[in-house]
Motif scaffolding. Structure first.
Motif, short mmCIF file in Angstrom:
data_model
loop_
_atom_site.label_atom_id
_atom_site.label_comp_id
_atom_site.label_asym_id
_atom_site.label_seq_id
_atom_site.Cartn_x
_atom_site.Cartn_y
_atom_site.Cartn_z
N GLY A 138 -3.40 29.77 38.27
CA GLY A 138 -2.26 28.89 38.03
C GLY A 138 -1.02 29.75 38.09
O GLY A 138 -1.08 30.96 38.32
N HIS A 144 4.45 33.86 35.83
CA HIS A 144 3.25 34.64 35.51
C HIS A 144 2.02 34.05 36.19
O HIS A 144 2.00 32.86 36.53
CB HIS A 144 3.04 34.79 34.00
N SER A 146 -2.62 34.86 36.09
CA SER A 146 -3.57 35.46 35.16
C SER A 146 -2.80 35.42 33.84
O SER A 146 -2.09 34.45 33.59
CB SER A 146 -3.97 36.86 35.64
C1 6PG Z 1 -3.54 30.73 30.72
C2 6PG Z 1 -3.74 30.71 32.19
C3 6PG Z 1 -2.46 30.96 32.92
C4 6PG Z 1 -2.07 29.65 33.55
C5 6PG Z 1 -0.57 29.51 33.64
C6 6PG Z 1 -0.16 28.09 33.95
O1 6PG Z 1 -4.45 31.09 29.99
O2 6PG Z 1 -2.45 30.32 30.30
O3 6PG Z 1 -4.89 31.05 32.73
O4 6PG Z 1 -2.42 31.97 33.83
O5 6PG Z 1 -2.65 29.51 34.79
O6 6PG Z 1 -0.02 29.85 32.40
O7 6PG Z 1 -0.42 27.34 32.81
P1 6PG Z 1 -0.15 25.81 32.70
O8 6PG Z 1 -1.11 25.17 33.59
O9 6PG Z 1 -0.42 25.50 31.25
O10 6PG Z 1 1.26 25.59 33.08
#
Ligand code: 6PG
Length: 238
Positions: A138, A144, A146
């Protein structure tokens, strides 16, 4: 980088599931080592997967790992493992021994070492790094991915597979996969939905490799971005 844009987050999630099943069907009989992310975005996809695609998924050929985990127990609402277990894994015939969770309740530094070692033993190595078949990522609206946040870019080139990171706003400890194993994966697929991500998607696609998500998107092999129209708002030709 291949961009895939769909009208809504539901359609984006459905298309991503179909893409994952397609990748696995291309190599019948092969076991796929898949590392998943958490946060809010994949919840919809996990839910749809359990409800609509149970029968077409080769569950017994999937080994599940995590890209990152929050340092909380599995029943905490913040647990990435707990979320996927509740929405998807617990409802599938996937064997318990094929699910390799990060122990968010353990001491972070010790767990980062244990999990790095586990991954090194389980996932075939290529050029000294584990070669996951699929890594699902994501992106946060701050860029960010990971659990490597802007300002922590040094973790992208760490010599460890997993490290401990700290959320810059709330101080929560995380265990995060570093850059080299992500770049080494056969398929790196981002799922990014919602208008709040439009700026970061624009940055990932247009402004080079500043920030962890953009760095990965520009340097990994076989990168696919699955987005809804909201996230792709500033991408031309949508
Ligand atoms: C986590 C994730 C992180 C996520 C992004 C997006 O543990 O938070 O693995 O890397 O992919 O933060 O998060 P959202 O989908 O909540 O916006």
């Amino acid at each position: 980088m291949k961009l895939e844009v769909f009208p809504s987050s539901i359609e984006t999630s459905r298309e991503l599931i179909l893409r994952l099943v397609e990748i696995m069907k291309e190599e019948p009989g092969k076991v796929f080592n898949i590392a998943v992310s958490g946060g809010n975005t994949p919840a919809l996809m996990f839910d749809l997967w359990a409800n609509e695609y149970m029968d077409i998924t080769p569950w017994n050929r999937m080994h599940i790992y995590w890209v990152d985990e929050r340092c909380v127990p599995p029943d905490d609402s913040d647990s990435n493992y707990g979320m996927m277990r509740n929405l998807l894994l617990g409802l599938t015939p996937i064997p318990y021994e094929n699910v390799f969770r990060i122990r968010g309740e353990a001491k972070p530094a010790k767990e980062a070492l244990r999990y790095s070692e586990l991954v090194r033993q389980q996932v075939p190595l290529k050029q000294g790094w584990p070669e996951f078949d699929i890594i699902l990522l994501g992106a946060g609206d701050d860029g960010h991915t990971s659990s490597i946040f802007p300002g922590q870019e040094n973790l992208l080139t760490s010599s460890s597979i997993y490290v401990v990171s700290t959320h810059p706003r709330n101080g929560q400890k995380r265990i995060a996969m570093t850059g080299y194993p992500i770049l080494n994966a056969r398929h790196v697929i981002f799922l990014i939905t919602g208008k709040s991500k439009a700026d970061i998607v624009e940055e990932i696609c247009n402004s080079g490799d500043t920030g962890p998500a953009a760095y990965i998107a520009h340097h990994a092999q076989n990168v696919e971005l699955f987005m809804d129209k909201g996230a792709a708002l500033y991408i031309e030709d949508q």
